[in-house]
Structure formats: C-alpha cells, structure tokens
Design an enzyme around this catalytic site. Sequence first.
Site, PDB file in Angstrom:
ATOM      1  N   TYR A  15     -17.761 -16.984  84.939  1.00 25.47           N
ATOM      2  CA  TYR A  15     -17.540 -16.205  86.161  1.00 25.47           C
ATOM      3  C   TYR A  15     -17.487 -14.739  85.772  1.00 25.47           C
ATOM      4  CZ  TYR A  15     -15.072 -14.780  90.466  1.00 25.47           C
ATOM      5  OH  TYR A  15     -14.688 -14.187  91.639  1.00 25.47           O
ATOM      6  N   TYR A 169      -9.822 -24.941  94.688  1.00 27.38           N
ATOM      7  CA  TYR A 169      -9.325 -24.232  93.510  1.00 27.38           C
ATOM      8  C   TYR A 169      -8.142 -23.340  93.861  1.00 27.38           C
ATOM      9  CZ  TYR A 169      -9.055 -20.994  89.610  1.00 27.38           C
ATOM     10  OH  TYR A 169      -8.582 -20.246  88.574  1.00 27.38           O
ATOM     11  N   HIS A 170      -8.323 -22.467  94.840  1.00 25.80           N
ATOM     12  CA  HIS A 170      -7.273 -21.510  95.167  1.00 25.80           C
ATOM     13  C   HIS A 170      -6.097 -22.165  95.871  1.00 25.80           C
ATOM     14  CE1 HIS A 170     -10.776 -18.825  94.580  1.00 25.80           C
ATOM     15  NE2 HIS A 170      -9.870 -18.082  93.998  1.00 25.80           N
ATOM     16  N   LYS A 543       1.034  -5.233 100.662  1.00 25.83           N
ATOM     17  CA  LYS A 543      -0.148  -5.441  99.828  1.00 25.83           C
ATOM     18  C   LYS A 543      -1.202  -4.405 100.221  1.00 25.83           C
ATOM     19  CE  LYS A 543      -1.730  -9.079  98.141  1.00 25.83           C
ATOM     20  NZ  LYS A 543      -1.389  -8.717  96.746  1.00 25.83           N
ATOM     21  N   ASP A 547      -6.824  -6.572  97.919  1.00 26.28           N
ATOM     22  CA  ASP A 547      -6.393  -7.737  97.140  1.00 26.28           C
ATOM     23  C   ASP A 547      -5.747  -8.770  98.064  1.00 26.28           C
ATOM     24  OD1 ASP A 547      -5.404  -9.514  95.204  1.00 26.28           O
ATOM     25  OD2 ASP A 547      -3.552  -8.362  95.020  1.00 26.28           O
ATOM     26  N   HIS A 549      -4.770 -11.877  96.968  1.00 24.25           N
ATOM     27  CA  HIS A 549      -3.919 -12.816  96.234  1.00 24.25           C
ATOM     28  C   HIS A 549      -2.473 -12.570  96.656  1.00 24.25           C
ATOM     29  CE1 HIS A 549      -7.331 -13.282  93.294  1.00 24.25           C
ATOM     30  NE2 HIS A 549      -6.928 -14.523  93.405  1.00 24.25           N
TER      31      HIS A 549
END
Length: 675
Positions: A15, A169-170, A543, A547, A549
């Site tokens: 990746y 995945y996340h 935030k 981003d 996350h």
Amino acid sequence: MTERQKDRPWLMRTYAGHSTAEASNELYRRNLAKGQTGLSVAFDLPTQTGYDPDHILARGEVGRVGVPVSHLGDMRRLFQDIPLEQMNTSMTINATAMWLLALYQVVAEEQGADITRLQGTTQNDIVKEYLSRGTHVFPPGPSLRLTTDMICYTVNNIPKWNPINICSYHLQEAGATPVQEISYAMSTAIAVLDAVRDSGQVPEERFGEVVARISFFVNAGVRFVEEMCKMRAFGRIWDKITLERYGIENAKQRRFRYGVQVNSLGLTEAQPENNVQRIVLEMLAVTLSKDARARAVQLPAWNEALGLPRPWDQQWSLRIQQVLAHESDLLEYEDIFAGSHVIEAKVDALVAECLAEIDRIQEMGGAMAAVESGYLKSQLVSSHAERRARIEAGEDKIVGVNIFETTEENPLTADLDTAIMTVDPAVEARVVGSMKTWRDNRYQPPFNHPRPCKALELLKEAAKGTGNLMEATLECARAGVTTGEWAGALREVFGEFRAPTGVSSAPVAVAAEAGTPLAEVREKVARTAEDLGAGRLRLLVGKPGLDGHSNGAEQIAVRARDAGFEVVYQGIRLTPEQIVDAALAEDVHCVGLSILSGSHSALVPDVLDRLREAGAPDIPVIVGGIIPNADAAELKRAGVAAVFTPKDFGITEIIGRIVDEIRKANKLDPLEVSA
C-alpha cells in the site's frame, strides 16, 4: 513435488503513494522491480474526500498519507511507463471511487489498452467510511447510488474489474469483534447487491456476474486461530447468502474472494521491532489455510506506528511474503486445517452469531438504516472502549506496552527522526502550483471541446435524474475537470453528510468504584470544577483537517465523559476556525486536537494563533496522534500543553493529565490525588 504442481501465490502488494504523482510513480516502478505482483494505491485525504489541493480543508494534508490525484494529468503521471492492461491495480478510494476509476480508464485508453482486459479493484465501500474511516462525502442514499452505478458499469464494460471491495478492515480498527466485523460487512454486501438488483441495470440472468465481482478487504489481527476461523466463517456465510437470497447456482460465482492487510491497529510505538513478528503471525492467519486463503496480501511496515515507512521498510514487508510463498512448502498441500474439530467448532459458533446479528440489522431496515440511526457506530465505539479497558487493566496483554516493558536500546530507532520517511512541506505548494497551471491551460486543446463547465453541468443534470452517472463522470475526466470540481458538482445536488459519532450513546466501559483510577480522576475533575467555580469542566475534542481516523478521539471523549467532563465533540473534518469558534462559544477549559495524518505541523499552530487572537491564550491545547519526537518538541515550543502518541495507551491517565494542564493554566495548585 515439482514447482508446477504448487498453488499459485497470492497477489503481493504494498500500500503506497505519497508526495506527488511523479514520486509515487517512481516508487511503484521500484516495487514492481523488486517482485511485487500488484499495485495498491494510497490516495491523499483531499483526493479521498473530493477536494482540490488549494481548498482550505486540504491545508497540511496534501501528499501526506497518499498521492494527490487532482485531474487527468496527475493520473497520467502516476502510471507513466506502467502498462495498465498488464497490471492488477487496487485503489483504496471510496467516496470518489467513480471519479478515480474514470481517470484510470481514460489513462488506459490513452495507452491503447483494451478496457475489457483491465484488472483491479476499487474499494468503493462507503458504509465503513461512515463507521470508521471518515472519508465519506455524500449522504447514504446518493452514496449507494454512486456505488450501484459503478458496479453496473463495470460489469457491462470492464468485466474483469472488482468494482467494490467491501471493507471490514477498518471496522476491526474501530473496535469490531469478529462477529461485528463479519456481520457489518455482510450487511453492507446485502445492501449493495439489493440496490444493484433493484436498479434494473443488469438483467436477472446476469446477476451472477455481479456477485462474482464482489470482493472483500479484511483485517487479520494477532489472535491467529480466531482470525483464521473468521475467514472460514466469512466464506461459509457468503456462500449461504448468495445462494439463498440471490439464487446464484454457479459455485464459482459464489466464491468468497478477499484481499487482506494485516492489522495496523496492533502495531506498537513501544518496542516497534516486535511488530515484525506480529505481522508474520497475522499473515499466516490468512495464508496457511488453502480453503480460506487470501487472493491478495499487503503487509504494513514495522514502523507504521511511528510515521510514514521508507521504501526499505516496505521492501522488508514484501520480502516476508516472498519467503513464505517461495521458500516454504506451504503451497504444495491441500487445506491443512480440514477436519480439525477445534476449528470447526469455532467456525460454527461464529457463523451462528453472525447470522443472528445480520438478521437483527435487516430487521432495522438494513445497513444504511443502521448507519443513519447510529446503531452500528455506537456498537463499534462501545466495543473499542471495552477493548481499551481490557488493555489498561492488563487483561489483554501487549508485549512491550503493558507487559515486558524493559528493553535494550533499539538500533533501528536510534535516530528516530530518520527511521521514518517525511514528506517535504514544500510539496504542497508545488502541487497547488501545478493545479493552477492545469486550470489555466485546460481550455486549450485537447480540452476545449467540451469545456469543463459544460461537462460539469451535464454531470449535475444526470445526478438530478436517475440514469447511470459513470458516462457523465468519464466525460468530466476527459474534459479536464478536477477532483474538487467533480465532487463539488455532486455536493450541490446530493448535499453532504455528517455521520453519527457514537459517543453520546456509548455505554460506560470502565468502572469508577472507590479506589479505582477512574474514581480518582473523577475526584480531580470535580474538585477542579469547584475550584474554578464551574458547574462542570468542559473539554472540546476536535479533529482539524481531513483526517477521519476518529477512533482515538472518540475514546478520549467517552472516557472524559465518564470522568465527569462535559464533552464537546462535533466529529471530523473541521477547520481551525470552526474549532476555535466552538471552544469560545462553549466556554471550554481545554481543547484536545486529534490528528493522525501528519498535518499537525500546519493545523495545530493555526489553532493556537486563533485562540491568542480571540483573547483566549490561556485555554490549554493538547494534541494526540502519530507525531514524531521532533514535531512534538516543536509543538510544545509553539505553546501546546501536552502531546500524546500511541505509546500513551492509558486513557484514564491521559484524562488525569488533562485535568493537571487545566489546573496549571488557571494557576491552581496541583492536586495530590494520583491519576
């Protein structure tokens, strides 16, 4: 056993992408020369969220976590001298997936490729963006339409392409248990397949072709047996759903096809050399079992918890795969776990629990309804809070973090600032300049007919109707439209969406009985509020930038709430100006900023400057994220009160330190209560 009798190895990817299209192209060609067998493109956050590099929200984010692709010229440079007809390319892109596929197709056409032979994957899973990754743009309905249109287009025009990579995945990184990971991914698949079927764009007799092109992208954690059983359960459930719900008789079309990146969440900043054995163990969970083996694998680098890996670090991860595939005898045998009563019992239990959760979500109206109601997000925030609590309590052991913490000096990180790759801050200005040049020149041939504005008007008209949006998007790509313009046109029609944060509805995960660390912090919070004459201490968790996350920010918000703070958390994607405005309006006692994309050097000082200009220089600002030591020192010199990185895993302790900073900023004596 001869070489030709072995199974073919899985696709091996890294990746990758950073800085500029030119720099990323050089990296891709180097990696292919080292034996990588597929490409996996990481796009930067402006590209992922549909902004051009000169947008206010893109500041500090350009080229940080991936490559900026703003128009057709960037895509040409990204794949220069890489024959796309011979390549298998995975693109980790969701909200703007249709746009990036259109650019890819046009570049392939310019290379003279037969687009029916293009192979690769666009992630294109918007549900997990609402739940965990945060790069969504449009509301669920229009987002599902974009996904549906793209699937139908590829089935009819690019038949070897995987138009969606349903991504659990996340979800695991956001705290999902194996049952949640499987159930939420399968519920997303049901929502997508139902939408494609109901659109009428693919004849019923060809629906098996749609199912055959659905792929998955999963996470493999360090619990080896559980992860391997999870993949077997995934395959069994997928076979059942596609046969019983959609009537797909062809077993080959029902095959569960998945790629994997092993768990970046489990990589530690403390003793990062331990990450190598974690990565190996996690890779084995998705390769040892032939009947549940991944079709493609990409491994993180040992130092990803510290920052951006260097080419050498990525090479090390590629070599891990190559040693297993080419030196071991793994590919010479049938499934080595077949017939194991331990494995079968675990798989049976997972299947039963997952089917029950899938039914529960369907009763709510399906995955999209469960996103909009906040059910899925609140469940993930709760699971993550429970996991973090187990780590803090020492129930879940992490070597080098909460057990076996003593260590020799690490030669790999002796010079920490050179143990990772850094992106030149000047890159952003160059990319912005290149964008201006592109806009200035695109009205010249070959883009003068049709003009970009005409293509964008056609796109908006198509979006207002019900037709497939892919052709209008391809026209925009050919006309020289930019990423921000394409997304902006659709924003005008579809609007934007702010997903539920899941914080307010998350249950308490850590007990606050007398004598516990949380009880002691609650006492500090209460006494400090009393000393300040405030009803409650107020913490703003913000935030800034792009981003998405948000897992760490959410966990801080939940624990601060449980410690007695009044928490102001408005979710992701805020400008420094919006954060400061909220801090002043809510009269907060502390501002906490969470940034994992590397944009802290640009955005945090901006927040500090705006607080000073607003006459509120005494509000302490704390910062959390993946922040190199040199950057942390610079932030403190700029006025940041405290910096927290992944090594600071004790959330209750962090909350206690926030209280200390509030007392210090208000010239109150330290409290003797331990945190």
